[in-house]
Design a protein around this motif. Structure first.
Motif, PDB file in Angstrom:
ATOM      1  N   ARG A 102       0.830  -1.209   0.000  1.00 13.38           N
ATOM      2  CA  ARG A 102       0.000   0.000   0.000  1.00 13.38           C
ATOM      3  C   ARG A 102       0.862   1.256   0.000  1.00 13.38           C
ATOM      4  N   ARG A 121      -1.192   7.187   5.163  1.00  8.58           N
ATOM      5  CA  ARG A 121      -2.633   7.117   5.414  1.00  8.58           C
ATOM      6  C   ARG A 121      -3.283   8.480   5.196  1.00  8.58           C
ATOM      7  N   LYS A 122      -2.673   9.544   5.707  1.00 10.15           N
ATOM      8  CA  LYS A 122      -3.228  10.885   5.561  1.00 10.15           C
ATOM      9  C   LYS A 122      -3.225  11.336   4.103  1.00 10.15           C
ATOM     10  N   ILE A 167      -3.431   9.400   1.392  1.00 13.95           N
ATOM     11  CA  ILE A 167      -4.453   8.662   0.645  1.00 13.95           C
ATOM     12  C   ILE A 167      -5.846   9.174   0.979  1.00 13.95           C
ATOM     13  N   ALA A 168      -6.047   9.594   2.239  1.00  9.47           N
ATOM     14  CA  ALA A 168      -7.367  10.054   2.675  1.00  9.47           C
ATOM     15  C   ALA A 168      -7.666  11.485   2.273  1.00  9.47           C
ATOM     16  N   HIS A 169      -6.668  12.209   1.779  1.00  7.52           N
ATOM     17  CA  HIS A 169      -6.853  13.623   1.464  1.00  7.52           C
ATOM     18  C   HIS A 169      -7.875  13.822   0.348  1.00  7.52           C
ATOM     19  N   ASP A 170      -8.724  14.814   0.490  1.00  9.64           N
ATOM     20  CA  ASP A 170      -9.714  15.166  -0.535  1.00  9.64           C
ATOM     21  C   ASP A 170      -8.994  15.876  -1.678  1.00  9.64           C
TER      22      ASP A 170
END
Length: 295
Positions: A196, A272-273, A275-278
């Protein structure tokens, strides 16, 4: 010049002047941390065709869009007159932290592929920002094509081709960056695996690479730390990637560019941050309308 959070973080050379043997293509260099540390290398002595951060493919139905020699089955690396070029066609968007462009991949005057490419930046913290690199390649040749690599042509483990980041060597000749994923460490353990995220950590900098979608995450990582420091996401690791006439292939890589040498938990948290970003209004580069400027 690309900016992030008001700071200059990368130069994007969209019309480079390069010898044909380097397979001319746009590239990012220098790319810098927020602290000013340069984390790319341009035309190093060990591989003159490594151009910072670029989209480089060694075999598009026989055309070399990587640069350097071509690996020929049962012969090895051979200098061939088969180099193509990626030519900027037009900008679709130009903002301080966003570039969206169209490119034409040509060889001997014939267009093989067209590309829509989006490059953008966003900040994660005071010490880390993200380079978001999306490429959509479309077969414009009018006939079926395929993408290959030295591995698909007979060189085991050399499945490179696609997004590629050439990092700088450390000052000490025997000093190498550390490479690791969530579950493995070292070049031998992570090269050719899917993960990942993957981190490359130098003395005072760290790059954390992550696929932003399931299709990208299925591509194995190409990793070098011994001979030189570099990381790529491989389009054709073990078998050729077919591309029918008119079909396209899309990949999106996020790279966290951080000051300092991160450990595994810190790298995982930043991945993680990221991938989660808009990602805002560029959700599919295929849908970006043309801008007024055409240069």
């Amino acid at each position: 010049m690309l900016r992030c959070d008001g700071r200059a973080v990368a130069d994007y050379v969209h019309r480079p002047r390069l010898p044909s043997t380097l397979s001319p293509r746009p590239y990012l260099h220098p790319v810098r941390t927020f602290g000013g540390r340069v984390v790319t290398e341009l035309r190093p002595a060990d591989h003159a065709h490594h151009l910072g951060v670029s989209m480089a493919v060694p075999d598009v139905s026989g055309g070399n869009f990587w640069g350097g020699r071509t690996y020929v089955r049962d012969r090895g690396p051979v200098a061939l007159d088969n180099h193509g070029a990626q030519e900027h066609t037009r900008w679709l968007r130009q903002d301080p932290g966003i570039r969206v462009q169209e490119l034409s991949w040509t060889r001997e005057g014939r267009e093989l592929l067209t590309e829509r490419r989006a490059i953008s930046t966003f900040a994660l913290s005071a010490d880390a920002w993200v380079l978001d690199f999306t490429s959509v390649l479309t077969n414009a040749s009018g006939e079926d094509l395929s993408i290959g690599s030295p591995a698909t042509n007979g060189r085991p483990g050399a499945g490179y081709g696609g997004f590629f980041w050439r990092a700088p060597k450390e000052d000490a000749a025997d000093e190498r960056p550390e490479v690791f994923t969530a579950t493995a460490s070292g070049e031998d353990a992570v090269h050719g695996t899917t993960a990942r995220w993957l981190a490359l950590a130098g003395r005072d900098w760290t790059l954390v690479f992550a696929g932003a979608d399931d299709e990208t995450r299925r591509d194995p990582w190409f990793v070098r730390t011994g001979q030189y420091p570099g990381v790529g996401s491989s389009l054709a690791w073990a078998r050729r990637l077919p591309l029918a006439a008119g079909a396209d292939v899309s990949r999106r890589i996020l790279t966290v560019v951080a000051d300092g040498r991160l450990d595994r938990p810190s790298a995982a948290d930043l991945a993680r941050k990221a991938i989660a970003h808009d990602i805002g209004d560029i959700r599919d580069v295929r849908d970006v309308p043309p801008a007024d400027t055409q240069s």
